[in-house]
Design a protein around this motif. Sequence first.
Motif, PDB file in Angstrom:
ATOM      1  N   ASN A 105       0.840  -1.202   0.000  1.00 32.50           N
ATOM      2  CA  ASN A 105       0.000   0.000   0.000  1.00 32.50           C
ATOM      3  C   ASN A 105       0.874   1.252   0.000  1.00 32.50           C
ATOM      4  OD1 ASN A 105      -2.699   1.197   0.219  1.00 32.50           O
ATOM      5  ND2 ASN A 105      -1.887   2.041   2.129  1.00 32.50           N
ATOM      6  N   ASP A 106       0.590   2.136  -0.920  1.00 33.04           N
ATOM      7  CA  ASP A 106       1.358   3.382  -1.011  1.00 33.04           C
ATOM      8  C   ASP A 106       0.533   4.491  -0.360  1.00 33.04           C
ATOM      9  OD1 ASP A 106       3.069   5.416  -1.744  1.00 33.04           O
ATOM     10  OD2 ASP A 106       2.267   5.582  -3.768  1.00 33.04           O
ATOM     11  N   ASN A 107       0.992   4.937   0.797  1.00 36.08           N
ATOM     12  CA  ASN A 107       0.241   5.940   1.568  1.00 36.08           C
ATOM     13  C   ASN A 107       1.009   7.269   1.527  1.00 36.08           C
ATOM     14  OD1 ASN A 107      -1.503   7.190   3.298  1.00 36.08           O
ATOM     15  ND2 ASN A 107      -1.066   5.908   5.074  1.00 36.08           N
ATOM     16  N   ALA A 108       0.894   7.940   0.396  1.00 38.26           N
ATOM     17  CA  ALA A 108       1.681   9.179   0.224  1.00 38.26           C
ATOM     18  C   ALA A 108       0.875  10.428   0.575  1.00 38.26           C
ATOM     19  CB  ALA A 108       2.190   9.268  -1.214  1.00 38.26           C
ATOM     20  N   TYR A 109      -0.450  10.286   0.613  1.00 36.44           N
ATOM     21  CA  TYR A 109      -1.295  11.483   0.753  1.00 36.44           C
ATOM     22  C   TYR A 109      -2.247  11.402   1.941  1.00 36.44           C
ATOM     23  CZ  TYR A 109       0.668  12.595  -3.718  1.00 36.44           C
ATOM     24  OH  TYR A 109       1.576  12.883  -4.710  1.00 36.44           O
ATOM     25  N   SER A 110      -1.819  10.741   3.010  1.00 39.67           N
ATOM     26  CA  SER A 110      -2.727  10.569   4.152  1.00 39.67           C
ATOM     27  C   SER A 110      -3.133  11.904   4.765  1.00 39.67           C
ATOM     28  CB  SER A 110      -2.072   9.695   5.211  1.00 39.67           C
ATOM     29  OG  SER A 110      -0.867  10.280   5.612  1.00 39.67           O
TER      30      SER A 110
ATOM     31  N   LEU B 125       6.914  10.955   4.018  1.00 44.58           N
ATOM     32  CA  LEU B 125       6.848  12.228   4.753  1.00 44.58           C
ATOM     33  C   LEU B 125       6.849  13.418   3.792  1.00 44.58           C
ATOM     34  CD1 LEU B 125       9.449  11.611   7.629  1.00 44.58           C
ATOM     35  CD2 LEU B 125       7.017  11.090   7.608  1.00 44.58           C
ATOM     36  N   SER B 126       7.081  13.132   2.512  1.00 41.56           N
ATOM     37  CA  SER B 126       7.353  14.196   1.532  1.00 41.56           C
ATOM     38  C   SER B 126       6.278  15.267   1.456  1.00 41.56           C
ATOM     39  CB  SER B 126       7.521  13.582   0.142  1.00 41.56           C
ATOM     40  OG  SER B 126       8.691  12.836   0.081  1.00 41.56           O
ATOM     41  N   LYS B 127       5.013  14.817   1.273  1.00 39.30           N
ATOM     42  CA  LYS B 127       3.955  15.783   0.997  1.00 39.30           C
ATOM     43  C   LYS B 127       3.355  16.347   2.277  1.00 39.30           C
ATOM     44  CE  LYS B 127       4.768  14.963  -3.239  1.00 39.30           C
ATOM     45  NZ  LYS B 127       4.105  14.275  -4.301  1.00 39.30           N
ATOM     46  N   SER B 128       3.304  15.515   3.332  1.00 34.53           N
ATOM     47  CA  SER B 128       2.735  15.998   4.593  1.00 34.53           C
ATOM     48  C   SER B 128       3.569  17.130   5.155  1.00 34.53           C
ATOM     49  CB  SER B 128       2.690  14.880   5.632  1.00 34.53           C
ATOM     50  OG  SER B 128       1.864  13.843   5.192  1.00 34.53           O
TER      51      SER B 128
END
Length: 389
Positions: A203-208, A236-239
Amino acid sequence: MKTAKAQRLNHFQTGIFASLDDKKNELVKMGRTIYNLSIGTPDFKPHPSVMKAVSEACLDAENFKYALTEIDELTETLIHYYKDRFSVEICKEEITAVHGSQEGIGHIGLALCNKGDVVLLPDPGYPIFEVGAYFGEAEMHFYPLLEKNNYLPCLKELDEDVLKRTKFIILSYPSNPVGAVATRQMYMEVIELAKKYGFIIINDNAYSDIIFDGNESFSFLSIPGAKDVGIEFYSLSKSFNITGARISFAIGNKEVIDAFKLLRSQYDFGVFKPVQYGAIAAMKLDRSVVEEQRLQYQKRRDALCGNLRKIGWNVPDSKGTMFVWAPLPKGYNNSVEFCNLLMEKTGVICTPGAAFGKNGEGYVRFALVKDADELEKIVDVIASSGIIK
Ligand SMILES: Cc1ncc(COP(=O)(O)O)c(C=O)c1O
């Protein structure tokens, strides 16, 4: 000299982006104003405490040595963070840091696949998903994400033979490029299927932290049984607006993490320690920082989608991510041609849906990387160009 490029690289086509880039450079040379909504790099800044942690760590010569692995404080902070943020219990043995989910997902196929294994991938989907499977010499099967199914997978439609040969599936919600969110029910069904056919879930959770309208943000690992069959890439990139720092995590099933660590130990000496300190500071930030940013993204989403609808382009609201997935306006049916025309007439750059797979044709993707006022102005520019018939 023999041809330098290995044959395996012929798989990667740069055509679509090269032609858009040429057009962009041509317009820039002509002095035209460009509104670049094609790249998913946040324009928000990292929090000062994150920058301070990185810069202070850079003043200690010890931190320039090979990191080799995660520093204890980073692992402990992640464990607390997952408990507080997602109510998920994880332990040290279930974690490995990666140089961004992009790098991690790009390599996971090498750790898990044997030649001929099947990997199930979303179409449309984020391009790196395919890379991991391709390098793992897997047979790629694309499951369609369709508007009529709320962009959720319908795996029961897959052949039993394919499911039996599947090594892993990639799921990713809130999803890039389609901006859809998932239900817990969907994950429960895929976990059931994974158990039945013995495959792994990645699961890719990049935008939680970029999710709208009260939709629930959760970790895949919070679904009962998830850890028995899968792992999650947590970025952690986008958060925290640290896309350039390159740190994310693979978390979950120990057997999968062990295989991945064994692969990584062949070529990787760990994440630069100052970046690890920055990640610790990011995960210790008050949640209000991330929440404030989420509201800004929602405001941007409203400005873009709402105003495009007002000028007659029927673009649905994204439910999450920093992207808007827009069906081509009436009268157009080729996403690359439309992007070229839009750029020429308005200076607005977006990404053709075709770049994300067969089912992406008929759409374009906008990134919400300008503030709401600017997005409103960009819609005015589109309206006055006459491109919307
Ligand atoms: C769906 C998705 N997964 C992963 C990534 C890469 O994240 P990272 O910066 O952690 O490599 C992105 C970046 O845009 C993305 O959109």
